[in-house]
Each structure stands twice: as C-alpha cells, then as structure tokens.
Design a protein around this motif. Structure first.
Motif, PDB file in Angstrom:
ATOM      1  N   GLU A 196       0.814  -1.214   0.000  1.00 53.15           N
ATOM      2  CA  GLU A 196       0.000   0.000   0.000  1.00 53.15           C
ATOM      3  C   GLU A 196       0.847   1.263   0.000  1.00 53.15           C
ATOM      4  OE1 GLU A 196      -0.302  -2.414   2.166  1.00 53.15           O
ATOM      5  OE2 GLU A 196      -2.278  -3.321   1.913  1.00 53.15           O
ATOM      6  N   GLN A 197       2.141   1.128   0.324  1.00 51.41           N
ATOM      7  CA  GLN A 197       3.033   2.281   0.394  1.00 51.41           C
ATOM      8  C   GLN A 197       3.931   2.398  -0.835  1.00 51.41           C
ATOM      9  OE1 GLN A 197       5.151   1.621   4.048  1.00 51.41           O
ATOM     10  NE2 GLN A 197       3.346   1.932   5.348  1.00 51.41           N
ATOM     11  N   ILE A 198       3.763   1.483  -1.788  1.00 53.96           N
ATOM     12  CA  ILE A 198       4.607   1.487  -2.990  1.00 53.96           C
ATOM     13  C   ILE A 198       3.855   2.115  -4.158  1.00 53.96           C
ATOM     14  CG2 ILE A 198       5.830   0.053  -4.672  1.00 53.96           C
ATOM     15  CD1 ILE A 198       6.249  -2.002  -2.494  1.00 53.96           C
ATOM     16  N   GLY A 199       4.494   3.036  -4.830  1.00 53.96           N
ATOM     17  CA  GLY A 199       3.913   3.645  -6.031  1.00 53.96           C
ATOM     18  C   GLY A 199       4.287   2.826  -7.250  1.00 53.96           C
ATOM     19  N   MET A 200       3.661   1.672  -7.403  1.00 58.40           N
ATOM     20  CA  MET A 200       4.018   0.722  -8.456  1.00 58.40           C
ATOM     21  C   MET A 200       3.598   1.258  -9.830  1.00 58.40           C
ATOM     22  SD  MET A 200       3.108  -3.331  -8.546  1.00 58.40           S
ATOM     23  CE  MET A 200       3.462  -3.420  -6.792  1.00 58.40           C
ATOM     24  N   ILE A 201       4.576   1.527 -10.684  1.00 54.05           N
ATOM     25  CA  ILE A 201       4.313   2.098 -12.004  1.00 54.05           C
ATOM     26  C   ILE A 201       4.364   0.990 -13.054  1.00 54.05           C
ATOM     27  CG2 ILE A 201       5.191   3.668 -13.774  1.00 54.05           C
ATOM     28  CD1 ILE A 201       6.121   5.491 -11.554  1.00 54.05           C
TER      29      ILE A 201
ATOM     30  N   GLN B 160       1.717   5.760 -15.096  1.00 54.79           N
ATOM     31  CA  GLN B 160       0.509   5.030 -14.689  1.00 54.79           C
ATOM     32  C   GLN B 160       0.811   4.194 -13.440  1.00 54.79           C
ATOM     33  OE1 GLN B 160      -1.847   1.864 -17.213  1.00 54.79           O
ATOM     34  NE2 GLN B 160      -2.694   3.922 -17.464  1.00 54.79           N
ATOM     35  N   PHE B 161       0.129   4.540 -12.347  1.00 59.19           N
ATOM     36  CA  PHE B 161       0.296   3.853 -11.068  1.00 59.19           C
ATOM     37  C   PHE B 161      -0.797   2.797 -10.897  1.00 59.19           C
ATOM     38  CE2 PHE B 161       2.531   7.753 -10.477  1.00 59.19           C
ATOM     39  CZ  PHE B 161       3.460   7.571  -9.459  1.00 59.19           C
ATOM     40  N   VAL B 162      -0.429   1.674 -10.304  1.00 59.34           N
ATOM     41  CA  VAL B 162      -1.429   0.689  -9.893  1.00 59.34           C
ATOM     42  C   VAL B 162      -2.076   1.193  -8.616  1.00 59.34           C
ATOM     43  CG1 VAL B 162      -1.815  -1.661  -9.074  1.00 59.34           C
ATOM     44  CG2 VAL B 162      -0.203  -1.248 -10.924  1.00 59.34           C
ATOM     45  N   ASN B 163      -3.399   1.202  -8.594  1.00 56.22           N
ATOM     46  CA  ASN B 163      -4.122   1.652  -7.414  1.00 56.22           C
ATOM     47  C   ASN B 163      -4.290   0.473  -6.457  1.00 56.22           C
ATOM     48  OD1 ASN B 163      -5.703   2.918  -5.537  1.00 56.22           O
ATOM     49  ND2 ASN B 163      -7.107   3.833  -7.023  1.00 56.22           N
ATOM     50  N   THR B 164      -3.521   0.484  -5.391  1.00 55.14           N
ATOM     51  CA  THR B 164      -3.546  -0.639  -4.438  1.00 55.14           C
ATOM     52  C   THR B 164      -4.684  -0.498  -3.430  1.00 55.14           C
ATOM     53  OG1 THR B 164      -1.902   0.548  -3.117  1.00 55.14           O
ATOM     54  CG2 THR B 164      -1.103  -1.147  -4.621  1.00 55.14           C
ATOM     55  N   THR B 165      -5.454   0.598  -3.522  1.00 49.86           N
ATOM     56  CA  THR B 165      -6.650   0.748  -2.686  1.00 49.86           C
ATOM     57  C   THR B 165      -7.804   0.057  -3.389  1.00 49.86           C
ATOM     58  OG1 THR B 165      -5.867   2.906  -1.940  1.00 49.86           O
ATOM     59  CG2 THR B 165      -8.188   2.385  -1.563  1.00 49.86           C
ATOM     60  N   ILE B 166      -8.220  -1.094  -2.882  1.00 51.98           N
ATOM     61  CA  ILE B 166      -9.185  -1.920  -3.612  1.00 51.98           C
ATOM     62  C   ILE B 166     -10.632  -1.476  -3.413  1.00 51.98           C
ATOM     63  CG2 ILE B 166      -7.688  -3.930  -3.564  1.00 51.98           C
ATOM     64  CD1 ILE B 166      -9.371  -5.017  -1.259  1.00 51.98           C
TER      65      ILE B 166
ATOM     66  N   GLU C 131      14.244  15.006 -13.813  1.00 53.04           N
ATOM     67  CA  GLU C 131      13.572  16.134 -13.163  1.00 53.04           C
ATOM     68  C   GLU C 131      12.096  15.826 -12.935  1.00 53.04           C
ATOM     69  OE1 GLU C 131      12.060  20.597 -14.487  1.00 53.04           O
ATOM     70  OE2 GLU C 131      13.809  19.708 -15.499  1.00 53.04           O
ATOM     71  N   ILE C 132      11.461  15.217 -13.928  1.00 52.16           N
ATOM     72  CA  ILE C 132      10.038  14.889 -13.817  1.00 52.16           C
ATOM     73  C   ILE C 132       9.807  13.825 -12.754  1.00 52.16           C
ATOM     74  CG2 ILE C 132       8.049  13.969 -15.064  1.00 52.16           C
ATOM     75  CD1 ILE C 132       9.312  15.092 -17.633  1.00 52.16           C
ATOM     76  N   VAL C 133      10.671  12.813 -12.713  1.00 51.85           N
ATOM     77  CA  VAL C 133      10.538  11.736 -11.732  1.00 51.85           C
ATOM     78  C   VAL C 133      10.619  12.280 -10.311  1.00 51.85           C
ATOM     79  CG1 VAL C 133      11.649   9.673 -10.799  1.00 51.85           C
ATOM     80  CG2 VAL C 133      11.350   9.909 -13.261  1.00 51.85           C
ATOM     81  N   ARG C 134      11.576  13.165 -10.079  1.00 58.45           N
ATOM     82  CA  ARG C 134      11.733  13.743  -8.737  1.00 58.45           C
ATOM     83  C   ARG C 134      10.536  14.637  -8.378  1.00 58.45           C
ATOM     84  NH1 ARG C 134      14.304  10.090  -7.806  1.00 58.45           N
ATOM     85  NH2 ARG C 134      16.537   9.965  -7.337  1.00 58.45           N
ATOM     86  N   ARG C 135       9.983  15.336  -9.382  1.00 59.37           N
ATOM     87  CA  ARG C 135       8.822  16.179  -9.113  1.00 59.37           C
ATOM     88  C   ARG C 135       7.599  15.330  -8.777  1.00 59.37           C
ATOM     89  NH1 ARG C 135       8.389  19.202 -13.697  1.00 59.37           N
ATOM     90  NH2 ARG C 135       9.959  20.630 -12.891  1.00 59.37           N
ATOM     91  N   THR C 136       7.505  14.159  -9.416  1.00 66.13           N
ATOM     92  CA  THR C 136       6.383  13.259  -9.126  1.00 66.13           C
ATOM     93  C   THR C 136       6.374  12.851  -7.663  1.00 66.13           C
ATOM     94  OG1 THR C 136       6.471  12.392 -11.390  1.00 66.13           O
ATOM     95  CG2 THR C 136       5.274  11.082  -9.781  1.00 66.13           C
ATOM     96  N   SER C 137       7.545  12.695  -7.076  1.00 64.79           N
ATOM     97  CA  SER C 137       7.638  12.284  -5.673  1.00 64.79           C
ATOM     98  C   SER C 137       7.053  13.327  -4.734  1.00 64.79           C
ATOM     99  CB  SER C 137       9.107  12.033  -5.303  1.00 64.79           C
ATOM    100  OG  SER C 137       9.654  10.994  -6.097  1.00 64.79           O
ATOM    101  N   THR C 138       6.941  14.572  -5.175  1.00 66.74           N
ATOM    102  CA  THR C 138       6.363  15.622  -4.335  1.00 66.74           C
ATOM    103  C   THR C 138       4.846  15.697  -4.487  1.00 66.74           C
ATOM    104  OG1 THR C 138       6.530  17.369  -6.039  1.00 66.74           O
ATOM    105  CG2 THR C 138       8.472  16.960  -4.659  1.00 66.74           C
ATOM    106  N   ARG C 139       4.289  14.912  -5.427  1.00 62.48           N
ATOM    107  CA  ARG C 139       2.844  14.971  -5.684  1.00 62.48           C
ATOM    108  C   ARG C 139       2.094  13.758  -5.144  1.00 62.48           C
ATOM    109  NH1 ARG C 139       1.369  15.767 -11.680  1.00 62.48           N
ATOM    110  NH2 ARG C 139      -0.676  15.908 -10.647  1.00 62.48           N
TER     111      ARG C 139
ATOM    112  N   ASP D  49       2.111  10.393  -2.065  1.00 62.76           N
ATOM    113  CA  ASP D  49       2.714   9.836  -0.853  1.00 62.76           C
ATOM    114  C   ASP D  49       3.362   8.487  -1.120  1.00 62.76           C
ATOM    115  OD1 ASP D  49       0.314   8.621  -1.386  1.00 62.76           O
ATOM    116  OD2 ASP D  49      -0.204   8.305   0.725  1.00 62.76           O
ATOM    117  N   ARG D  50       3.225   7.990  -2.354  1.00 60.09           N
ATOM    118  CA  ARG D  50       3.822   6.701  -2.720  1.00 60.09           C
ATOM    119  C   ARG D  50       4.971   6.945  -3.694  1.00 60.09           C
ATOM    120  NH1 ARG D  50      -1.930   3.563  -3.843  1.00 60.09           N
ATOM    121  NH2 ARG D  50      -2.842   4.072  -1.818  1.00 60.09           N
ATOM    122  N   SER D  51       6.164   6.736  -3.228  1.00 60.85           N
ATOM    123  CA  SER D  51       7.337   6.996  -4.050  1.00 60.85           C
ATOM    124  C   SER D  51       7.323   6.119  -5.307  1.00 60.85           C
ATOM    125  CB  SER D  51       8.610   6.702  -3.252  1.00 60.85           C
ATOM    126  OG  SER D  51       9.755   6.911  -4.043  1.00 60.85           O
ATOM    127  N   PRO D  52       7.557   6.696  -6.493  1.00 55.85           N
ATOM    128  CA  PRO D  52       7.523   5.919  -7.741  1.00 55.85           C
ATOM    129  C   PRO D  52       8.479   4.725  -7.695  1.00 55.85           C
ATOM    130  CG  PRO D  52       7.603   8.263  -8.220  1.00 55.85           C
ATOM    131  CD  PRO D  52       7.809   8.119  -6.740  1.00 55.85           C
TER     132      PRO D  52
END
Length: 389
Positions: free
Chosen positions: A30-35, A56-62, A84-92, A94-97
């Motif tokens: 639930e804490q992984i931003g699985m892309i 595209q992230f897998v939504n682990t909230t069922i 740069e984009i990857v690091r910016r995504t981490s600020t948007r 709570d699940r790190s890519p």
C-alpha cells in the motif's frame, strides 16, 4: 555436551542470523507507487524541447465507502529531462515511484520525430530499477491518451497493451515486440528497426509499424499492415512473425482462398559486381488451406498446385511493395539485408557499413517465392460438390 559439539551448535546459531534475517527491508504494498506504464509526449512549448511524461500507477486501494475504485491512476508532469520529472512526481504523491514492475514505455509520434531517441531513453537505461525487458511502443497521437483508454474488461491500460502486443505471432501485420534493451543495441550500432504502433481507433488497435533510422536516431516514417506483412515474409519465422494468413482471389471462381502460414524460411544471398550490390531473396513457405470459398476439390493436385502458385504470386507482390517502401522511400534497412551482407561478404561490408542505409537504397533486390499447402482439412472428394447453376 562435548566441546566440538558446542562449537558446532554455536556456529550454526550464528549462521542462522545471516541466512534468516527476516523481512528487514520489507515495504508494504500500500506504500509502494508501483508504475506499470510510462508515456512520453512533446511538451506544450516545443521550442525548448520540453517533455511531458505520464506515469501510470497501480491503485492498491481496492475499495472505499463509495465502492470499488479504478485499478489505476495517472500522474502527468512536464520538464526538460526525465529525471527532473521523476523527482517532481515524488512531491505529488505519498507513494514513491517504483519502476521494477514497469511493463511499457509509449513514445508519441511528435516527440519521436523531433527528439533523439538516445536522449529519451537515457534515463531508462541508467536507472537501477529499470529492466531491459520493458516493452517500447510508438503511438499515433498523444501517449497520455493511450494510457487513459478504457478497455472492455476494465483492465489497466498498460497491462492491456503489453499482453495485446504479444499476439504478433498470430498475424503477419505486426512486427515483433521491441524491448528497451534491443532498442538500445539498435541505436548504438546505428541499425534501423521497426517498432510496434498503437493507434487511437478501435480501442487502441495495434497495426502497422514505425520506422526508426539508426543513423538519425528518430522516427522517419510508417508502414501499413500489408507493408509490415512483406517485411515479416523477408524476416521469416525465425526473426519475424510466427504465423498469420494471406488471402487471394481465385482466378477461376473469383472467390476467397485463405492460406494459413505455418512456416517461412527465407534466404538472402548478396552479390557484388563492381560497386553494384544485388540481393536475391528466396522465400519458401509451408502452411494449410485455412478457408476456401470455391467449389474446387481440395484433393485435386492441379487445384493445390495452382493455388500454391497464386499465393506465391501474391507473396512476391507484397514483398516487392514493402522493399520499395523501405529502400526507395525511407532508405532504411529494417529487414536484415545488412546483417546477411556482413556475414557473407565482410570485405565489401567494411566499405559501406558506416553508411549502410544509403548503400542499401542503391542496391537491387530480386524476389522469388514458393508456397506449399501441406494441410487442407476434410474438404475434398468426401464432401459432395455444389452443382453449378
């Protein structure tokens, strides 16, 4: 307990701390931003080569109080480079890519025709989470739109694209899947190649192919379904499609006869006379009579022989059409002629290898095709002929 036995027990106890450490580095799913998918488009301001990246992230909230949620969600950011984009995504989020489970990378037609592909895939080659088996596709239209296409069974779009593209073994109208590792090798060796294409019609239909110039390292053109079929006939079962069909119109009855390909063996023999390079392409195929709308007797040897000849004529036409497109229009060898020339005439190959696509465009290509129907089911003398009216 004797002293040696005590030492053994102590040693095994210490060893257990090494080999049985437990889940010391566990990460809850639930804490992984699985892309699973990434789409690259040209940024809004094309003058400074901005990149728009959709992940595209897998939504682990069922589920939730409102009901079952969508199985994925997309985040789109823009920047001058991928990191740069990857690091910016981490600020948007709570699940790190997390990229270990990445399945597909989709590049839009606009960004691939204006940007160097080596620059676009540089991050994916270097990052330790990326696998070289990730599949690469081009899209006719925005890649972000492809990753939003809803499938009939509500499947995650990245998974749908990945599994759909594996059906190349069922048709001659698609090139084989291309991995990130293979793409890197082609670009590094300045070898032109084909990429599977995703369209925005008919539920993200996969048809035709994109041509990438190994020297220019960018998209230079497209092949339609029939032209891709011709390339697969040249590549043969070993390097091209493993199956498919070809339809002809019977000259006598004017009705369809469908030939199902079982095996294609192609030999390319180069010949050099002075500065003129000539390739002799010999195609030999075996298959079955998949469908026959005529009233002919399938056990009649003359009918089978004439059908073989008609199919061979059609194969020759398709192959010659495809060769004209890649050789004369795009000047890009995507059918393995250069590899055969290198293997069979290395001395001459060294003279032209630095500008092979141009040398290929000046070559002559002769095509000969043979087809052999080996199976035709139960339709024949045992089935009564339909009387002519």
């Amino acid at each position: 307990m004797k002293q040696p036995a005590k030492r053994t027990v102590l040693f095994l106890s210490l060893l257990s701390f090494i080999v049985l450490p437990g889940c010391w580095d566990k990460r809850e799913i639930e804490q992984i931003g699985m892309i699973t998918g990434i789409g690259l488009d040209q940024g809004e301001d094309s003058t400074d080569h901005r990149i728009k990246m959709t992940q595209q992230f897998v939504n682990t909230t069922i589920g939730s109080k409102e009901g079952v949620v969508k199985g994925y969600y997309n985040l789109t950011d823009e920047g001058s480079n991928i990191f740069e984009i990857v690091r910016r995504t981490s600020t948007r989020t709570d699940r790190s890519p997390y990229y270990t489970h990445l399945k597909v990378i989709i590049l839009s037609d606009k960004i691939t025709s204006t940007s160097q592909l080596m620059d676009l895939i540089n991050f994916f080659q270097r990052d330790h989470e990326m696998r070289r088996t990730v599949r690469v596709y081009f899209s006719k239209g925005p890649a972000s739109t492809i990753l939003e296409k809803t499938t009939e069974n509500k499947e995650i779009p990245a998974f749908n694209i990945f599994y759909k593209s594996r059906n190349h073994y069922k048709t001659l109208e698609m090139p084989r899947q291309l991995t990130l590792g293979e793409m890197s090798v082609y670009l590094s060796s300045q070898q032109s190649f084909l990429v599977q294409v995703i369209g925005l019609i008919n539920g993200s239909e996969m048809q035709g192919a994109a041509i990438v110039s190994g020297k220019k390292k960018r998209l230079i053109g497209w092949l339609n379904r029939e032209e891709v079929s011709g390339i697969n006939w040249i590549l043969g079962t070993k390097s091209g499609s493993k199956g498919g069909i070809i339809t002809i119109i019977d000259k006598k009855t004017k009705k369809d006869i469908i030939y199902e390909v079982d095996h294609i063996a192609t030999k390319i023999k180069p010949k050099v006379e002075g500065e003129q390079i000539t390739f002799h392409v010999s195609i030999d195929s075996e298959g079955r009579l998949g469908e026959d709308w005529t009233v002919n007797d399938a056990f009649d040897e003359d009918f089978i022989k004439k059908t073989d000849e008609q199919i061979a004529e059609e194969v020759k036409r398709i192959v010659e059409q495809s060769i004209a497109k890649i050789k004369d229009t795009y000047k890009a060898d995507v059918a393995g002629f250069g590899e055969q020339f290198r293997i069979k005439n290395y001395k001459e190959w060294k003279k032209v290898k630095d500008d092979w696509d141009d040398a290929f465009s000046r070559s002559n290509v002769e095509v000969v095709a043979k087809v052999h129907i080996r199976e035709f089911g139960s339709k024949g003398r045992k089935v009564p002929k339909i009387p002519k009216t």
